[in-house]
Design a protein around this motif. Structure first.
Motif, PDB file in Angstrom:
ATOM      1  N   TYR A  87       0.821  -1.209   0.000  1.00 37.62           N
ATOM      2  CA  TYR A  87       0.000   0.000   0.000  1.00 37.62           C
ATOM      3  C   TYR A  87       0.860   1.266   0.000  1.00 37.62           C
ATOM      4  O   TYR A  87       1.959   1.300   0.549  1.00 37.62           O
ATOM      5  CB  TYR A  87      -0.921  -0.001   1.225  1.00 37.62           C
ATOM      6  CG  TYR A  87      -1.846  -1.198   1.253  1.00 37.62           C
ATOM      7  CD1 TYR A  87      -3.021  -1.206   0.527  1.00 37.62           C
ATOM      8  CD2 TYR A  87      -1.519  -2.339   1.986  1.00 37.62           C
ATOM      9  CE1 TYR A  87      -3.856  -2.310   0.524  1.00 37.62           C
ATOM     10  CE2 TYR A  87      -2.342  -3.445   1.997  1.00 37.62           C
ATOM     11  CZ  TYR A  87      -3.515  -3.427   1.255  1.00 37.62           C
ATOM     12  OH  TYR A  87      -4.335  -4.533   1.260  1.00 37.62           O
ATOM     13  N   SER A  88       0.296   2.310  -0.619  1.00 36.04           N
ATOM     14  CA  SER A  88       0.961   3.614  -0.669  1.00 36.04           C
ATOM     15  C   SER A  88      -0.095   4.681  -0.936  1.00 36.04           C
ATOM     16  O   SER A  88      -1.291   4.381  -0.985  1.00 36.04           O
ATOM     17  CB  SER A  88       2.027   3.633  -1.772  1.00 36.04           C
ATOM     18  OG  SER A  88       1.435   3.368  -3.038  1.00 36.04           O
ATOM     19  N   ASP A  89       0.340   5.926  -1.082  1.00 37.34           N
ATOM     20  CA  ASP A  89      -0.568   7.040  -1.404  1.00 37.34           C
ATOM     21  C   ASP A  89      -1.729   7.131  -0.423  1.00 37.34           C
ATOM     22  O   ASP A  89      -2.884   7.244  -0.817  1.00 37.34           O
ATOM     23  CB  ASP A  89      -1.111   6.914  -2.836  1.00 37.34           C
ATOM     24  CG  ASP A  89      -0.008   6.929  -3.875  1.00 37.34           C
ATOM     25  OD1 ASP A  89       1.013   7.599  -3.637  1.00 37.34           O
ATOM     26  OD2 ASP A  89      -0.176   6.272  -4.918  1.00 37.34           O
ATOM     27  N   TYR A  90      -1.418   7.087   0.866  1.00 43.43           N
ATOM     28  CA  TYR A  90      -2.459   7.146   1.895  1.00 43.43           C
ATOM     29  C   TYR A  90      -3.113   8.534   1.899  1.00 43.43           C
ATOM     30  O   TYR A  90      -2.456   9.555   2.006  1.00 43.43           O
ATOM     31  CB  TYR A  90      -1.867   6.871   3.279  1.00 43.43           C
ATOM     32  CG  TYR A  90      -1.172   5.534   3.387  1.00 43.43           C
ATOM     33  CD1 TYR A  90      -1.885   4.366   3.586  1.00 43.43           C
ATOM     34  CD2 TYR A  90       0.214   5.450   3.300  1.00 43.43           C
ATOM     35  CE1 TYR A  90      -1.249   3.140   3.690  1.00 43.43           C
ATOM     36  CE2 TYR A  90       0.869   4.238   3.403  1.00 43.43           C
ATOM     37  CZ  TYR A  90       0.129   3.086   3.602  1.00 43.43           C
ATOM     38  OH  TYR A  90       0.768   1.870   3.707  1.00 43.43           O
ATOM     39  N   ASP A  91      -4.444   8.552   1.776  1.00 44.28           N
ATOM     40  CA  ASP A  91      -5.217   9.790   1.826  1.00 44.28           C
ATOM     41  C   ASP A  91      -6.208   9.662   2.976  1.00 44.28           C
ATOM     42  O   ASP A  91      -7.174   8.914   2.893  1.00 44.28           O
ATOM     43  CB  ASP A  91      -5.942  10.029   0.506  1.00 44.28           C
ATOM     44  CG  ASP A  91      -6.788  11.291   0.527  1.00 44.28           C
ATOM     45  OD1 ASP A  91      -6.728  12.025   1.535  1.00 44.28           O
ATOM     46  OD2 ASP A  91      -7.517  11.533  -0.453  1.00 44.28           O
ATOM     47  N   ASN A  92      -5.966  10.418   4.047  1.00 45.22           N
ATOM     48  CA  ASN A  92      -6.776  10.252   5.249  1.00 45.22           C
ATOM     49  C   ASN A  92      -8.025  11.115   5.291  1.00 45.22           C
ATOM     50  O   ASN A  92      -8.754  11.104   6.281  1.00 45.22           O
ATOM     51  CB  ASN A  92      -5.916  10.535   6.481  1.00 45.22           C
ATOM     52  CG  ASN A  92      -4.827   9.482   6.645  1.00 45.22           C
ATOM     53  OD1 ASN A  92      -5.136   8.316   6.842  1.00 45.22           O
ATOM     54  ND2 ASN A  92      -3.577   9.886   6.509  1.00 45.22           N
ATOM     55  N   ALA A  93      -8.301  11.864   4.239  1.00 41.62           N
ATOM     56  CA  ALA A  93      -9.551  12.615   4.087  1.00 41.62           C
ATOM     57  C   ALA A  93      -9.897  13.421   5.327  1.00 41.62           C
ATOM     58  O   ALA A  93     -11.029  13.427   5.801  1.00 41.62           O
ATOM     59  CB  ALA A  93     -10.694  11.658   3.747  1.00 41.62           C
ATOM     60  N   GLY A  94      -8.895  14.089   5.883  1.00 41.97           N
ATOM     61  CA  GLY A  94      -9.160  14.957   7.029  1.00 41.97           C
ATOM     62  C   GLY A  94      -8.998  14.288   8.376  1.00 41.97           C
ATOM     63  O   GLY A  94      -9.061  14.946   9.407  1.00 41.97           O
ATOM     64  N   ALA A 106      -3.326  12.157  10.969  1.00 40.86           N
ATOM     65  CA  ALA A 106      -2.253  11.693  10.089  1.00 40.86           C
ATOM     66  C   ALA A 106      -1.923  10.235  10.360  1.00 40.86           C
ATOM     67  O   ALA A 106      -1.792   9.809  11.505  1.00 40.86           O
ATOM     68  CB  ALA A 106      -1.013  12.562  10.303  1.00 40.86           C
ATOM     69  N   GLY A 107      -1.829   9.455   9.295  1.00 39.69           N
ATOM     70  CA  GLY A 107      -1.441   8.059   9.407  1.00 39.69           C
ATOM     71  C   GLY A 107      -2.561   7.128   9.789  1.00 39.69           C
ATOM     72  O   GLY A 107      -2.326   5.963  10.040  1.00 39.69           O
ATOM     73  N   THR A 108      -3.811   7.617   9.819  1.00 35.57           N
ATOM     74  CA  THR A 108      -4.920   6.778  10.274  1.00 35.57           C
ATOM     75  C   THR A 108      -5.101   5.550   9.398  1.00 35.57           C
ATOM     76  O   THR A 108      -5.179   4.427   9.897  1.00 35.57           O
ATOM     77  CB  THR A 108      -6.230   7.584  10.307  1.00 35.57           C
ATOM     78  OG1 THR A 108      -6.077   8.673  11.196  1.00 35.57           O
ATOM     79  CG2 THR A 108      -7.375   6.717  10.771  1.00 35.57           C
ATOM     80  N   ILE A 109      -5.186   5.722   8.080  1.00 28.83           N
ATOM     81  CA  ILE A 109      -5.418   4.560   7.225  1.00 28.83           C
ATOM     82  C   ILE A 109      -4.199   3.652   7.195  1.00 28.83           C
ATOM     83  O   ILE A 109      -4.332   2.430   7.122  1.00 28.83           O
ATOM     84  CB  ILE A 109      -5.842   4.983   5.803  1.00 28.83           C
ATOM     85  CG1 ILE A 109      -6.264   3.726   5.027  1.00 28.83           C
ATOM     86  CG2 ILE A 109      -4.738   5.744   5.094  1.00 28.83           C
ATOM     87  CD1 ILE A 109      -6.926   4.026   3.712  1.00 28.83           C
ATOM     88  N   GLU A 110      -3.017   4.222   7.290  1.00 32.17           N
ATOM     89  CA  GLU A 110      -1.829   3.382   7.351  1.00 32.17           C
ATOM     90  C   GLU A 110      -1.838   2.533   8.615  1.00 32.17           C
ATOM     91  O   GLU A 110      -1.407   1.377   8.608  1.00 32.17           O
ATOM     92  CB  GLU A 110      -0.572   4.238   7.276  1.00 32.17           C
ATOM     93  CG  GLU A 110       0.711   3.414   7.182  1.00 32.17           C
ATOM     94  CD  GLU A 110       1.931   4.267   6.913  1.00 32.17           C
ATOM     95  OE1 GLU A 110       3.012   3.693   6.730  1.00 32.17           O
ATOM     96  OE2 GLU A 110       1.805   5.506   6.895  1.00 32.17           O
ATOM     97  N   THR A 111      -2.356   3.089   9.701  1.00 37.71           N
ATOM     98  CA  THR A 111      -2.486   2.320  10.934  1.00 37.71           C
ATOM     99  C   THR A 111      -3.477   1.176  10.751  1.00 37.71           C
ATOM    100  O   THR A 111      -3.285   0.072  11.270  1.00 37.71           O
ATOM    101  CB  THR A 111      -2.955   3.223  12.087  1.00 37.71           C
ATOM    102  OG1 THR A 111      -2.015   4.284  12.263  1.00 37.71           O
ATOM    103  CG2 THR A 111      -3.088   2.443  13.381  1.00 37.71           C
TER     104      THR A 111
END
Length: 355
Positions: free
Chosen positions: A252-259, A262-267
């Protein structure tokens, strides 16, 4: 007012037009497939439903005057449920055009199963093993496509029992030049043994996750890879066996947390996910009957090499078929599943007629 002469000329033109296509090989085909089933999850009330997988299609060939033989197909989707978008839509299943020749095989363009998925779907997701071996994996965003548009493929001729398919196409974000997939499958038949191998690699696949904490949709992109090896053994005495092993992964890459933070979806999804699955079964054909049993299982999902407890799934299924005609059958299927730590049982009685 039209003169009688003009009407006669028009009629002749129409008849000539129909005559020009009279020798085209055009086939109406499809299936009537309706089943009644009951399922219960973790001791909850039993749910009873009717599933309608009936569909219709058109296909044909045309010998071209100055080109190889044209092959085409337009296939409608299953009648399905009354509340599902796309049910019954013409062209939603395998719909393509291409050219074929005995010396070099078939090249086609359009919408159809990827080479890998064709193997996953059959024979290794039957009888009723698809909840685990087909769509039951836990890789976020998926580790293969199934039926994909914007695709081109080549099917080889049969070379002394060996055949292969190569394909390439756009991914689930076709407006992005980086969203693509590449697939291959190989098959070898000798005596009662049939060997299969499949591979698929994709880039720029959009992954969307609903994050309850932030009440928002988080997104990323993945580069995935899946490969499969399997076999079938079918003997003249009616006994058969099959088995397959599937390995799936995604980076996975290009994480976009939509507000979100930071790092929420990567978590949530990590940087890399891995999972394996297998499917095994046996069958026995006798007279107008077929008896079949199968078992499939997924391993626990691994995120950045750490196992996620409770993500392993399994299903055991038994099926009895009675052929009421050469192209019609009735069947009874019983299966028990453990999906996401829930115990599910299902009983299904169905009728299928192919035309």
């Amino acid at each position: 007012m039209f003169s009688k002469q003009r009407i006669a000329v028009s009629a002749i033109a129409v008849m000539a037009s129909f005559s020009a296509y009279a020798n085209d090989a055009i086939e109406l085909y499809g299936q009537v497939a309706i089943s009644a089933y009951s399922y219960a999850e973790d001791g909850k009330d039993t749910v009873n439903r009717i599933e309608n997988e009936s569909r219709i299609g058109f296909r044909g060939t045309k010998d071209m005057a100055r080109a190889p033989t044209l092959v085409w197909q337009i296939e409608g989707n299953n009648v399905g449920w009354s509340d599902n978008e796309g049910d019954g839509q013409l062209g939603l299943r395998d719909t393509y055009a291409g050219f074929t020749d005995d010396s070099w095989g078939l090249v086609k363009f359009g919408r159809f199963d990827t080479p890998l998925y064709r193997i996953i779907d059959w024979p290794y997701s039957n009888p009723g093993l698809g909840n685990v071996f087909d769509w039951g994996a836990d890789i976020d965003g998926g580790a293969n496509y199934s039926r994909q548009s914007d695709q081109i493929s080549w099917d080889s001729p049969n070379w002394a029992g060996f055949t292969m398919t190569l394909a390439a196409g756009r991914g689930n974000n076709p407006e992005d030049s980086d969203s693509n997939f590449y697939g291959a499958a190989a098959h070898y038949n000798t005596g009662p043994l049939l060997l299969h191998a499949g591979y698929e690699y994709g880039t720029g696949r959009v992954v969307e996750i609903e994050d309850a904490a932030s009440n928002s949709t988080l997104s990323a992109t993945s580069d995935y890879m899946t490969y499969l090896t399997g076999f079938e053994l079918n003997f003249d005495n009616g006994i058969g066996f099959f088995g397959a092993y599937k390995v799936m992964s995604a980076d996975y890459s290009d994480y976009d947390n939509a507000g979100a933070g930071a790092g929420t979806i990567e978590t949530l999804i990590g940087g890399k996910q891995d999972q394996t699955a297998y499917s095994v079964g046996a069958l026995y054909n006798v007279g107008y009957w077929q008896f079949k049993v199968g078992y499939a299982a997924n391993s626990d999902l691994e995120i950045d090499s750490k196992k996620v407890d409770g993500t392993a799934d399994n299903v055991i299924s038994g099926q009895t078929i009675y052929f009421i005609d050469n192209n019609a059958l009735i069947y009874l299927r019983l299966k028990a599943m453990e999906i996401n730590e829930s115990d599910i049982t299902e009983a299904r009685l169905g009728l299928e007629y192919y035309f």
